[in-house]
Design a protein around this motif. Structure first.
Motif, short mmCIF file in Angstrom:
data_model
loop_
_atom_site.label_atom_id
_atom_site.label_comp_id
_atom_site.label_asym_id
_atom_site.label_seq_id
_atom_site.Cartn_x
_atom_site.Cartn_y
_atom_site.Cartn_z
N ALA A 175 68.87 35.30 34.07
CA ALA A 175 67.87 35.77 35.02
C ALA A 175 68.62 36.11 36.30
O ALA A 175 69.48 35.34 36.75
N PRO A 176 68.39 37.29 36.88
CA PRO A 176 69.11 37.66 38.10
C PRO A 176 68.98 36.55 39.16
O PRO A 176 67.88 36.06 39.43
N ALA A 177 70.12 36.15 39.72
CA ALA A 177 70.11 35.00 40.62
C ALA A 177 71.17 35.15 41.71
O ALA A 177 72.20 35.80 41.51
N VAL A 178 70.88 34.52 42.84
CA VAL A 178 71.84 34.41 43.93
C VAL A 178 71.88 32.95 44.37
O VAL A 178 70.83 32.35 44.64
N PHE A 179 73.08 32.38 44.40
CA PHE A 179 73.28 31.03 44.90
C PHE A 179 74.26 31.08 46.06
O PHE A 179 75.21 31.87 46.04
N ILE A 180 74.03 30.24 47.05
CA ILE A 180 75.03 30.04 48.10
C ILE A 180 75.56 28.63 47.93
O ILE A 180 74.80 27.66 47.92
N LEU A 181 76.88 28.51 47.77
CA LEU A 181 77.53 27.23 47.55
C LEU A 181 78.45 26.88 48.70
O LEU A 181 79.10 27.77 49.26
N ASP A 182 78.51 25.60 49.05
CA ASP A 182 79.51 25.18 50.04
C ASP A 182 80.82 24.89 49.32
O ASP A 182 80.94 25.08 48.10
N LYS A 183 81.82 24.41 50.06
CA LYS A 183 83.14 24.21 49.46
C LYS A 183 83.19 23.01 48.52
O LYS A 183 84.19 22.81 47.82
N ASN A 184 82.13 22.23 48.49
CA ASN A 184 82.01 21.14 47.52
C ASN A 184 81.19 21.58 46.30
O ASN A 184 80.82 20.75 45.47
N ALA A 185 80.93 22.88 46.22
CA ALA A 185 80.17 23.48 45.11
C ALA A 185 78.72 23.02 45.08
O ALA A 185 78.06 23.11 44.05
N LYS A 186 78.20 22.55 46.21
CA LYS A 186 76.80 22.17 46.28
C LYS A 186 75.95 23.40 46.61
O LYS A 186 76.32 24.22 47.43
N VAL A 187 74.79 23.47 45.96
CA VAL A 187 73.88 24.58 46.17
C VAL A 187 73.18 24.40 47.52
O VAL A 187 72.52 23.40 47.76
N LYS A 188 73.35 25.39 48.39
CA LYS A 188 72.70 25.37 49.71
C LYS A 188 71.50 26.30 49.76
O LYS A 188 70.64 26.17 50.62
#
Length: 213
Positions: A175-188
């Motif tokens: 499914a088309p998606a956009v995630f923003i991750l911090d440097k700990n790979a946590k989803v923000k």
């Protein structure tokens, strides 16, 4: 779409309302339909999937995200006009994202060879990555099976061979998606749409990137 952005950014409130059953979902399971995907939630950690570059070299998603905050885009493939428009639209904000310290990664289920055939504009800084193994797509909880008649239509009308899961033999798309991750790979931040025609606008993506820093 604006309301969805606002809701996704309310991290503390969202996490406070999460039930234990929601957190316990098996997000590695491929959904039967795009409407049934169960994407990672804000505050959860992205899986450490092994992807491939356009040259076929293996690369760790964890290693990439440790380097800098990441705008991570999942798209269906270079054959998809909606995906191409979405990626092209990043040209308007990529310099601003870079100034904020972000890198842009775009993941599709296509092979490295297929990625090489994509004709993106020069000086476009998005990094294309292959997830032909479907490890990231399933790990982020956004993979779904494509109906057999749809798979056959793609092949007969447009000569598009969709990537198939080894175990089931069924075609799978994200499914088309956009995630923003911090440097700990946590989803923000996350935006996931079961409707492949609905995409996050560059303006809203930039706003989200600024707010979650």
């Amino acid at each position: 779409m604006k309301y969805r952005l606002i809701l996704n950014l309310c991290t503390a409130a969202t996490l406070a309302l999460l039930s234990l059953s929601a957190l316990a979902l098996d997000r590695t399971k491929i959904a039967d339909d795009a409407a049934d995907v169960t994407p990672l939630l804000i505050g959860q950690t992205a899986p450490n999937s092994t992807l491939k570059t356009v040259d076929g070299a293996p690369v760790s998603l964890k290693a990439l995200t440790m380097a800098k905050p990441t705008v991570l885009i999942f798209y269906r493939g270079g054959w998809c006009p909606y995906c191409n428009r979405q990626l092209a639209g990043l040209k308007d904000i990529e310099s601003q994202l870079e100034e904020l310290g972000y890198q842009i990664l775009a993941i599709s289920p296509e092979t490295p060879e297929q990625l090489q055939s994509q004709k993106l504009q020069e000086k476009f800084t998005v990094r294309l990555l292959s997830d032909a193994s479907l490890s990231a797509i399933s790990g982020f909880g956004i993979g779904f099976y494509v109906a057999n008649d749809t798979t056959e239509t793609y092949k007969s009308k447009w000569d598009i061979d969709l990537n198939k899961q080894d175990t089931s033999g069924k075609a799978v798309l994200p499914a088309p998606a956009v995630f923003i991750l911090d440097k700990n790979a946590k989803v923000k931040f996350s935006f996931v749409s079961p409707d492949f025609k609905e995409r996050l606008s560059p303006e809203l993506l930039l706003s989200a990137a600024k707010l979650v820093l």
